[in-house]
Design a protein around this motif. Structure first.
Motif, PDB file in Angstrom:
ATOM      1  N   ASN A   1      20.679  51.931  32.199  1.00  0.00           N
ATOM      2  CA  ASN A   1      20.323  52.955  33.190  1.00  0.00           C
ATOM      3  C   ASN A   1      21.566  53.463  33.907  1.00  0.00           C
ATOM      4  OD1 ASN A   1      17.509  53.498  33.069  1.00  0.00           O
ATOM      5  ND2 ASN A   1      17.062  51.534  34.042  1.00  0.00           N
ATOM      6  N   ALA A   2      22.470  52.557  34.245  1.00  0.00           N
ATOM      7  CA  ALA A   2      23.708  52.962  34.904  1.00  0.00           C
ATOM      8  C   ALA A   2      24.565  53.819  33.978  1.00  0.00           C
ATOM      9  CB  ALA A   2      24.487  51.720  35.365  1.00  0.00           C
ATOM     10  N   LEU A   3      24.636  53.429  32.709  1.00  0.00           N
ATOM     11  CA  LEU A   3      25.398  54.203  31.723  1.00  0.00           C
ATOM     12  C   LEU A   3      24.832  55.611  31.580  1.00  0.00           C
ATOM     13  CD1 LEU A   3      27.721  53.552  29.560  1.00  0.00           C
ATOM     14  CD2 LEU A   3      25.851  53.464  27.903  1.00  0.00           C
ATOM     15  N   TYR A   4      23.517  55.701  31.485  1.00  0.00           N
ATOM     16  CA  TYR A   4      22.827  56.992  31.340  1.00  0.00           C
ATOM     17  C   TYR A   4      23.108  57.894  32.546  1.00  0.00           C
ATOM     18  CZ  TYR A   4      18.679  60.040  30.497  1.00  0.00           C
ATOM     19  OH  TYR A   4      17.830  61.093  30.279  1.00  0.00           O
ATOM     20  N   LYS A   5      23.148  57.296  33.726  1.00  0.00           N
ATOM     21  CA  LYS A   5      23.351  58.070  34.956  1.00  0.00           C
ATOM     22  C   LYS A   5      24.806  58.479  35.147  1.00  0.00           C
ATOM     23  CE  LYS A   5      20.919  55.137  37.632  1.00  0.00           C
ATOM     24  NZ  LYS A   5      20.200  54.565  38.810  1.00  0.00           N
ATOM     25  N   THR A   6      25.734  57.610  34.749  1.00  0.00           N
ATOM     26  CA  THR A   6      27.143  57.864  35.068  1.00  0.00           C
ATOM     27  C   THR A   6      27.904  58.574  33.959  1.00  0.00           C
ATOM     28  OG1 THR A   6      27.726  55.651  34.257  1.00  0.00           O
ATOM     29  CG2 THR A   6      27.277  55.878  36.623  1.00  0.00           C
ATOM     30  N   GLN A   7      27.367  58.588  32.750  1.00  0.00           N
ATOM     31  CA  GLN A   7      28.059  59.242  31.638  1.00  0.00           C
ATOM     32  C   GLN A   7      27.426  60.607  31.363  1.00  0.00           C
ATOM     33  OE1 GLN A   7      30.825  58.132  30.289  1.00  0.00           O
ATOM     34  NE2 GLN A   7      30.800  56.191  31.410  1.00  0.00           N
ATOM     35  N   PRO A   8      28.097  61.697  31.738  1.00  0.00           N
ATOM     36  CA  PRO A   8      27.516  63.032  31.556  1.00  0.00           C
ATOM     37  C   PRO A   8      27.112  63.336  30.114  1.00  0.00           C
ATOM     38  CG  PRO A   8      29.477  63.143  32.940  1.00  0.00           C
ATOM     39  CD  PRO A   8      29.422  61.748  32.389  1.00  0.00           C
ATOM     40  N   ALA A   9      27.826  62.741  29.149  1.00  0.00           N
ATOM     41  CA  ALA A   9      27.520  63.020  27.744  1.00  0.00           C
ATOM     42  C   ALA A   9      26.106  62.598  27.359  1.00  0.00           C
ATOM     43  CB  ALA A   9      28.528  62.305  26.840  1.00  0.00           C
ATOM     44  N   LEU A  10      25.525  61.678  28.127  1.00  0.00           N
ATOM     45  CA  LEU A  10      24.191  61.189  27.783  1.00  0.00           C
ATOM     46  C   LEU A  10      23.073  62.016  28.410  1.00  0.00           C
ATOM     47  CD1 LEU A  10      24.667  57.299  27.970  1.00  0.00           C
ATOM     48  CD2 LEU A  10      24.634  58.776  25.936  1.00  0.00           C
ATOM     49  N   HIS A  11      23.405  62.945  29.339  1.00  0.00           N
ATOM     50  CA  HIS A  11      22.311  63.691  29.946  1.00  0.00           C
ATOM     51  C   HIS A  11      22.560  65.192  30.107  1.00  0.00           C
ATOM     52  CE1 HIS A  11      24.579  62.150  33.577  1.00  0.00           C
ATOM     53  NE2 HIS A  11      24.533  63.444  33.866  1.00  0.00           N
ATOM     54  N   GLU A  12      23.822  65.605  30.202  1.00  0.00           N
ATOM     55  CA  GLU A  12      24.072  67.013  30.535  1.00  0.00           C
ATOM     56  C   GLU A  12      23.489  67.985  29.515  1.00  0.00           C
ATOM     57  OE1 GLU A  12      28.105  67.031  33.287  1.00  0.00           O
ATOM     58  OE2 GLU A  12      28.273  67.428  31.131  1.00  0.00           O
ATOM     59  N   LYS A  13      23.555  67.625  28.236  1.00  0.00           N
ATOM     60  CA  LYS A  13      23.050  68.510  27.178  1.00  0.00           C
ATOM     61  C   LYS A  13      22.002  67.790  26.325  1.00  0.00           C
ATOM     62  CE  LYS A  13      27.289  71.245  26.630  1.00  0.00           C
ATOM     63  NZ  LYS A  13      28.310  71.710  25.661  1.00  0.00           N
ATOM     64  N   GLN A  14      21.213  66.922  26.975  1.00  0.00           N
ATOM     65  CA  GLN A  14      20.355  66.017  26.207  1.00  0.00           C
ATOM     66  C   GLN A  14      19.291  66.720  25.366  1.00  0.00           C
ATOM     67  OE1 GLN A  14      18.503  63.313  29.018  1.00  0.00           O
ATOM     68  NE2 GLN A  14      18.170  64.951  30.483  1.00  0.00           N
ATOM     69  N   PHE A  15      19.013  68.004  25.651  1.00  0.00           N
ATOM     70  CA  PHE A  15      18.034  68.741  24.848  1.00  0.00           C
ATOM     71  C   PHE A  15      18.685  69.815  23.988  1.00  0.00           C
ATOM     72  CE2 PHE A  15      15.439  67.496  28.686  1.00  0.00           C
ATOM     73  CZ  PHE A  15      14.747  66.488  28.037  1.00  0.00           C
ATOM     74  N   SER A  16      20.006  69.766  23.872  1.00  0.00           N
ATOM     75  CA  SER A  16      20.729  70.779  23.100  1.00  0.00           C
ATOM     76  C   SER A  16      21.402  70.149  21.888  1.00  0.00           C
ATOM     77  CB  SER A  16      21.793  71.442  23.979  1.00  0.00           C
ATOM     78  OG  SER A  16      22.699  72.178  23.186  1.00  0.00           O
ATOM     79  N   PRO A  17      21.398  70.837  20.739  1.00  0.00           N
ATOM     80  CA  PRO A  17      22.101  70.299  19.561  1.00  0.00           C
ATOM     81  C   PRO A  17      23.585  70.044  19.826  1.00  0.00           C
ATOM     82  CG  PRO A  17      20.759  72.207  18.964  1.00  0.00           C
ATOM     83  CD  PRO A  17      20.733  72.115  20.457  1.00  0.00           C
TER      84      PRO A  17
END
Length: 635
Positions: free
Chosen positions: A515-531
């Protein structure tokens, strides 16, 4: 006119027009029981929709449940609404509607569809109540769009309140106790959101809440409506969003409920082929009836408005969309174009989503939709249903099928994992490991993992690491976050005693760190619905059962390199291709000793070499721990 009931109305002509048009989305402000004052006299205004009624009486503890003493007046405008003001009634009064139907004089005795509070089951009366409460979550409400956006981390803890934890006597905790224990636990484990399985009033515990009767009332099993407000308030103050399961798909036939309400098929579709659900032996709403649409959409708006809810997860959408759902040939009728889609439902869901998103900023609707129905999470203005997200049931099924296989056979089934990437970006997908996956003999998530005890828990950490690095938002059912061994039992508590054992505590630490990784690493959420967020390094090394990929955010500096080793063999000198020179650092290793792993890690500096591999100019040799996910970043 009944002398005990005064003629009075909260409804305007405009209200009635909206109601009849299916566009009255705050119907709860007008129908139901409302504490008011008329000419200096306090009492309750009642209003109920019962167009097939010959008479409607309010019966309750205030009149010894005698029919006819307090008979409501029917409106003149053919709306079918009965109303009136009864002086002297106060908050806490129990009541029902006694309805004499035009249908052969049939008499029904019903709970109020708009009741704000209900008696504790198995009692079935409605309770006069209010929604007075002083909220303390202004900071959250002002900024929740920054927490709930599609480019934000969205990690959901799914909870069934009746079985999350019980007290020493085995009884339910209260909303106020959850506001301490549950809030602290969710904050500790790092989930961004909590999703409550239905908390609206329901009569039958084994339904888990999915057979609703009191659509506007939080269940009295755990306390009063204001107590539930405290729980939501405390979650918000802790920075945790609240999602409610919402069930517009069906409702039970209980005598005091919505079914055959006024002696006619009022809320349910009159054609049993459309109005009865064979799987759940329940009734299906008539989505083509405008007044029913007003009722349902008002209900959605009610929870968002009055309980500050941040999202609605809509249950059983597939059962609503298809006329032939769970029906054999001859048991359903095609639509006017000869198709199997329920056109009324499609129209209703679009109206619902448009109403939600146009009235509230920073909320989400999430569809539990298990088919390939197109554009579920696309805006209505481009032809979609308008949901914010959709459950990725295919990913869930394929992933659990793969993980239950003994590791020696996994090299033959790698396509079960890689297949999801062929359609991941067709919708805004949420990856669910939900309550449905841990019941009815399916075993717990931990119980599905193969191998000895060490391997089972290593596999579980690997599964969660893969889930959290796969594109999409996340949902995990309670107990799965510490490796609950047994199947979920709605009639008991989670096995909290397991946390005294290192492997179970290690799973909890794994989830907390993911959960901490998901929150702190932009690569895991910023474009999570984009190819643009995902690039394979190598998906074809099935011989070693290894997959590697890159997750990307807006900045290349945020890129993450993810490697999954799906066997218990430690892979030394394993080479992967990369896109530039530099030095890697490990940011997550599911095999770390702190999680109960074997502690295999790379002990030397991880320098990327100018040596072509995997179709790239550069590469690096790594040690892959057994049954692990390792995540790296350029230094």
């Amino acid at each position: 006119m009944n002398n005990n009931v005064q003629a009075y109305s909260l409804l305007t002509d405009f209200d009635i027009d909206l109601f009849k048009a299916g566009k009255h989305f705050r119907l709860y402000e007008k129908l139901g029981a409302h504490l008011i004052e008329v000419d200096g006299v306090k009492g309750v205004y009642f209003a109920v929709w019962a167009p097939s009624a010959r008479s409607v009486s309010v019966v309750g503890d205030f009149n010894y449940w005698i029919q006819g003493d307090h008979q409501l007046n029917v409106r003149w405008d053919s709306s079918g609404i009965w109303e009136g003001f009864i002086p002297g009634i106060d908050k806490g009064t129990t009541y029902k509607y006694k309805i004499q139907s035009n249908n052969e004089g049939l008499i029904t005795e019903k709970s109020d569809p708009f009741a704000l509070y209900c008696e504790h089951p198995p009692h079935t009366a409605s309770v006069v109540w209010d929604l007075d409460y002083k909220w303390k979550d202004k900071k959250w409400m002002d900024t929740r769009k920054d927490h709930n956006g599609l480019d934000k981390p969205y990690s959901v803890y799914e909870v069934h309140l009746g079985s999350w934890k019980r007290n020493a006597e085995g009884n339910f905790l209260t909303y106020l106790e959850f506001a301490e224990d549950l809030v602290n636990y969710v904050k500790e484990t790092g989930f961004t959101h909590i999703e409550f399985m239905p908390i609206m009033e329901f009569p039958y515990d084994p339904s888990w809440g999915y057979q609703l009767v009191g659509y506007f009332a939080p269940t009295s099993r755990f306390g009063k409506p204001q107590d539930f407000m405290v729980l939501v308030d405390k979650l918000h103050q802790a920075g945790i969003g609240v999602i409610l399961d919402w069930v517009p798909s069906h409702f039970p036939e209980d005598a005091h409920g919505l079914g055959f309400f006024d002696g006619s098929n009022l809320f349910e579709h009159p054609d049993r082929r459309k109005g009865y659900h064979p799987d759940w032996k329940s009734l299906v709403f008539n989505y083509g009836r405008n007044e029913v649409r007003s009722f349902l959409i008002s209900n959605a708006i009610f929870w968002l408005q009055n309980y500050h809810v941040d999202g609605l997860r809509v249950d059983a959408v597939a059962s609503m969309l298809y006329l032939d759902y769970s029906r054999e040939d001859g048991e359903w009728e095609p639509n006017i174009y000869g198709g199997r889609e329920n056109l009324d439902t499609i129209s209703f869901l679009k109206d619902f989503n448009e109403a939600v998103y146009s009235n509230f900023e920073g909320v989400q609707t999430i569809a539990e939709e298990s088919t390939s129905f197109p554009m579920v999470s696309r805006p209505t203005f481009v032809g979609g249903l308008g949901f914010g997200m959709k459950w990725m049931m295919g990913w869930m099924h394929d992933t659990l099928e793969y993980f239950k296989k003994d590791t020696v056979y996994r090299k033959y089934h790698q396509n079960e994992l890689t297949f999801s990437m062929t359609y991941t970006f067709s919708e805004n997908f949420m990856l669910p490991l939900s309550h449905d996956e841990v019941v009815y003999g399916k075993k717990s998530i931990a119980g599905r993992m193969p191998g000895d005890e060490w391997q089972k828990f290593a596999n579980l950490r690997l599964l969660y690491g893969y889930m959290f690095t796969h594109p999409g938002t996340k949902l995990l059912f309670m107990g799965s976050e510490f490796g609950q061994s047994s199947e979920w039992n709605f009639d008991g508590s989670l096995d909290w005693h397991l946390l005294q054992y290192n492997y179970h505590e290690g799973i909890k630490k794994t989830i907390t760190d993911l959960n901490a990784l998901y929150k702190t690493q932009p690569a895991l959420h910023e474009k999570q619905f984009s190819p643009e967020t995902f690039e394979w390094i190598n998906y074809s090394d099935h011989q070693n059962a290894v997959m590697s990929y890159i997750r990307k955010g807006h900045s290349p500096e945020d890129n993450l390199i993810v490697i999954c080793n799906f066997t218990q063999v430690t892979r030394e000198n394993y080479r992967i291709g990369l896109y530039k020179k530099g030095e890697l650092i490990a940011v997550f290793n599911s095999d770390a000793e702190i999680y109960g792993g074997s502690g295999v890690e790379n002990t030397t500096k991880l320098k990327v070499e100018a040596s072509p591999y995997d179709g790239r100019e550069y590469s690096i040799e790594l040690t892959l721990p057994p049954l692990s996910v390792t995540v790296y970043k350029f230094k």
